[in-house]
Enzyme design. Structure first.
Site, mmCIF file in Angstrom:
data_model
loop_
_atom_site.group_PDB
_atom_site.id
_atom_site.type_symbol
_atom_site.label_atom_id
_atom_site.label_comp_id
_atom_site.label_asym_id
_atom_site.label_seq_id
_atom_site.Cartn_x
_atom_site.Cartn_y
_atom_site.Cartn_z
ATOM 1 N N ARG A 87 0.831 -1.212 0.000
ATOM 2 C CA ARG A 87 0.000 0.000 0.000
ATOM 3 C C ARG A 87 0.864 1.260 0.000
ATOM 4 N NH1 ARG A 87 -2.656 -3.263 3.689
ATOM 5 N NH2 ARG A 87 -4.787 -3.820 3.169
ATOM 6 N N ASP A 145 -9.585 -3.909 9.040
ATOM 7 C CA ASP A 145 -8.664 -4.899 9.625
ATOM 8 C C ASP A 145 -9.229 -5.415 10.955
ATOM 9 O OD1 ASP A 145 -5.876 -3.897 7.990
ATOM 10 O OD2 ASP A 145 -7.472 -2.465 8.333
ATOM 11 N N ARG A 148 -11.789 -7.921 10.213
ATOM 12 C CA ARG A 148 -11.187 -9.217 9.824
ATOM 13 C C ARG A 148 -10.712 -9.966 11.069
ATOM 14 N NH1 ARG A 148 -8.010 -6.244 4.894
ATOM 15 N NH2 ARG A 148 -9.580 -6.598 3.280
ATOM 16 N N HIS A 172 -2.784 0.977 8.547
ATOM 17 C CA HIS A 172 -3.611 0.059 7.758
ATOM 18 C C HIS A 172 -2.654 -0.544 6.729
ATOM 19 C CE1 HIS A 172 -6.645 -1.643 5.189
ATOM 20 N NE2 HIS A 172 -6.380 -0.809 4.197
HETATM 21 P P1 NAD Z 1 -10.828 1.682 -8.865
HETATM 22 O O1 NAD Z 1 -9.747 1.835 -9.877
HETATM 23 O O2 NAD Z 1 -11.895 0.687 -9.079
HETATM 24 O O3 NAD Z 1 -11.557 3.098 -8.651
HETATM 25 C C1 NAD Z 1 -10.859 4.281 -8.495
HETATM 26 C C2 NAD Z 1 -11.709 5.375 -9.125
HETATM 27 O O4 NAD Z 1 -11.058 6.630 -8.883
HETATM 28 C C3 NAD Z 1 -11.852 5.224 -10.643
HETATM 29 O O5 NAD Z 1 -13.234 5.188 -10.992
HETATM 30 C C4 NAD Z 1 -11.146 6.466 -11.193
HETATM 31 O O6 NAD Z 1 -11.766 6.980 -12.384
HETATM 32 C C5 NAD Z 1 -11.292 7.425 -10.030
HETATM 33 N N1 NAD Z 1 -10.335 8.525 -10.081
HETATM 34 C C6 NAD Z 1 -9.018 8.469 -10.397
HETATM 35 N N2 NAD Z 1 -8.499 9.713 -10.366
HETATM 36 C C7 NAD Z 1 -9.507 10.554 -10.019
HETATM 37 C C8 NAD Z 1 -9.606 11.935 -9.836
HETATM 38 N N3 NAD Z 1 -8.541 12.743 -10.029
HETATM 39 N N4 NAD Z 1 -10.810 12.468 -9.501
HETATM 40 C C9 NAD Z 1 -11.876 11.677 -9.311
HETATM 41 N N5 NAD Z 1 -11.857 10.337 -9.491
HETATM 42 C C10 NAD Z 1 -10.678 9.793 -9.828
HETATM 43 O O7 NAD Z 1 -10.089 1.452 -7.475
HETATM 44 P P2 NAD Z 1 -10.760 0.872 -6.149
HETATM 45 O O8 NAD Z 1 -10.587 -0.592 -6.117
HETATM 46 O O9 NAD Z 1 -12.115 1.464 -6.019
HETATM 47 O O10 NAD Z 1 -9.782 1.472 -5.033
HETATM 48 C C11 NAD Z 1 -9.817 2.861 -4.729
HETATM 49 C C12 NAD Z 1 -8.846 3.164 -3.609
HETATM 50 O O11 NAD Z 1 -9.308 2.560 -2.385
HETATM 51 C C13 NAD Z 1 -7.429 2.588 -3.833
HETATM 52 O O12 NAD Z 1 -6.468 3.543 -3.412
HETATM 53 C C14 NAD Z 1 -7.398 1.365 -2.934
HETATM 54 O O13 NAD Z 1 -6.096 1.013 -2.575
HETATM 55 C C15 NAD Z 1 -8.220 1.862 -1.777
HETATM 56 N N6 NAD Z 1 -8.732 0.826 -0.857
HETATM 57 C C16 NAD Z 1 -8.792 1.160 0.450
HETATM 58 C C17 NAD Z 1 -9.228 0.242 1.384
HETATM 59 C C18 NAD Z 1 -9.269 0.617 2.843
HETATM 60 O O14 NAD Z 1 -9.551 -0.208 3.728
HETATM 61 N N7 NAD Z 1 -9.016 1.867 3.164
HETATM 62 C C19 NAD Z 1 -9.629 -1.035 0.961
HETATM 63 C C20 NAD Z 1 -9.584 -1.331 -0.398
HETATM 64 C C21 NAD Z 1 -9.114 -0.388 -1.301
#
Ligand code: NAD
Length: 302
Positions: A87, A145, A148, A172
């Site tokens: 990450r 987490d 989980r 995280h």
């Molecule tokens: P994804 O690629 O499916 O979706 C990301 C979206 O962001 C896309 O639709 C993209 O068009 C949009 N995007 C990109 N740049 C942008 C901008 N400048 N303005 C607006 N929208 C924009 O990815 P995802 O699987 O949905 O993951 C999103 C984020 O969440 C990742 O960073 C991932 O690591 C994180 N995540 C966090 C957790 C957590 O527990 N915090 C868990 C899973 C994933």
């Protein structure tokens, strides 16, 4: 009770869907750089409303003005981890996106609590707090987490995960700390309910810590668990639940990281001091050091 979601990808979509199924809010607007994606995801999620809760779901396309009036804006925009990627390796890519979007979100919805989910979530939450100094900001941190950890313990105990109270603290990510010493089941210390052998401990530690990597290997991303966690945190804010959740924010250890915090109207109301044994306390300090090192790569956090 209006909620905005910025980033209508897998996580943003799952969060919006969970909010409709749970009836977390009355109005939900999705915004994404890819306006077509926001339209499609909003339309799809809106079709769940007639058979669950009457949440009005709409797309704001790529127009941040659509976030006006939001009480909470959930930020899930940005790149995802690739298989095998840590990450923390995402930091530069997503920091650049946040420098563009956070000021726009804060200006469109100045009253909103910003709930950050994009990874690395602790670093991006700290960056968002710098980029939007007048907004209240928190990160989803280790809520997922902790879920989980509780779920794995509940399987061994045979009690519902809702009756298992156990926190994951710190980053995280890889250096996160499972707080075994304070885990309890229905108010009874875990050690009185379950024989925690080194094997069991190792299995639960690994299952919690490596859950995301395993899911990413199998399906390319994680989204449902985090989507439900984001809906839960959003509800705690909107409904002033005062729930104890391991969200990310400023810490006495230095960088932003997760500690048990009371979450209600306005976001984090207070931070609780966990009861840790010396090994857990040391591990939490090491987790803070790992985060501080990555944070120092960003000029705003030096
Ligand atoms: P994804 O690629 O499916 O979706 C990301 C979206 O962001 C896309 O639709 C993209 O068009 C949009 N995007 C990109 N740049 C942008 C901008 N400048 N303005 C607006 N929208 C924009 O990815 P995802 O699987 O949905 O993951 C999103 C984020 O969440 C990742 O960073 C991932 O690591 C994180 N995540 C966090 C957790 C957590 O527990 N915090 C868990 C899973 C994933």
């Amino acid at each position: 009770m209006n909620v905005g979601v910025v980033g209508a990808g897998l996580v943003g979509g799952a969060a919006g869907y969970a909010m409709v199924l749970r009836g977390s809010c009355t109005d939900l607007v999705l915004v994404d750089l890819d306006a077509e994606r926001a339209h499609a995801e909003a339309a799809d999620i809106s079709h769940a409303a007639p058979v669950s809760h009457p949440v009005r779901v709409r797309s704001g396309g790529s127009d941040y003005a659509a976030l006006a009036g939001s009480a909470v804006v959930v930020v899930t925009a940005g790149a995802n981890q690739k298989p095998g990627e840590d990450r923390l390796e995402l930091v530069e890519r997503n920091a650049e996106i946040f420098r563009q979007i956070i000021p726009q979100i804060a200006s469109a919805a100045p009253q909103a609590v910003l709930l950050i989910a994009s990874n690395p979530v602790d670093i991006l939450t700290a960056l968002s707090a710098k980029l939007a100094p007048h907004s209240r900001v928190l990160g989803s941190g280790t809520v997922l987490d902790s879920a989980r950890f509780r779920s794995l313990l509940s399987g061994h105990i045979g009690a519902s995960p809702q009756s298992v109270h156990a926190h994951v603290l710190g980053e995280h990510g890889e250096s996160e700390v499972l707080a075994w010493s304070s885990a309890s089941v229905g108010g009874i210390p875990l050690a009185k309910v379950l024989q925690v052998t080194p094997e069991l401990r190792g299995e639960v530690e690994q299952g919690t810590r490596q859950a995301a990597a395993q899911i990413i290997t199998g399906k390319g991303a994680t989204n449902y668990g985090v989507g439900a966690a984001l809906a839960l945190i959003t509800e705690a804010i909107l409904k002033d639940r005062r729930a104890v959740l391991t969200v990310s924010g400023p810490s006495p250890y230095g960088p932003f990281l997760s500690l048990p915090r009371i979450v209600g109207a306005g976001g984090v109301l207070s931070t609780l001091t966990p009861d840790l044994d010396p090994a857990e306390e040391l591990a939490l300090r090491q987790s803070a050091e790992a985060l501080a090192q990555v944070a120092s790569a960003l000029p705003e956090l030096r």
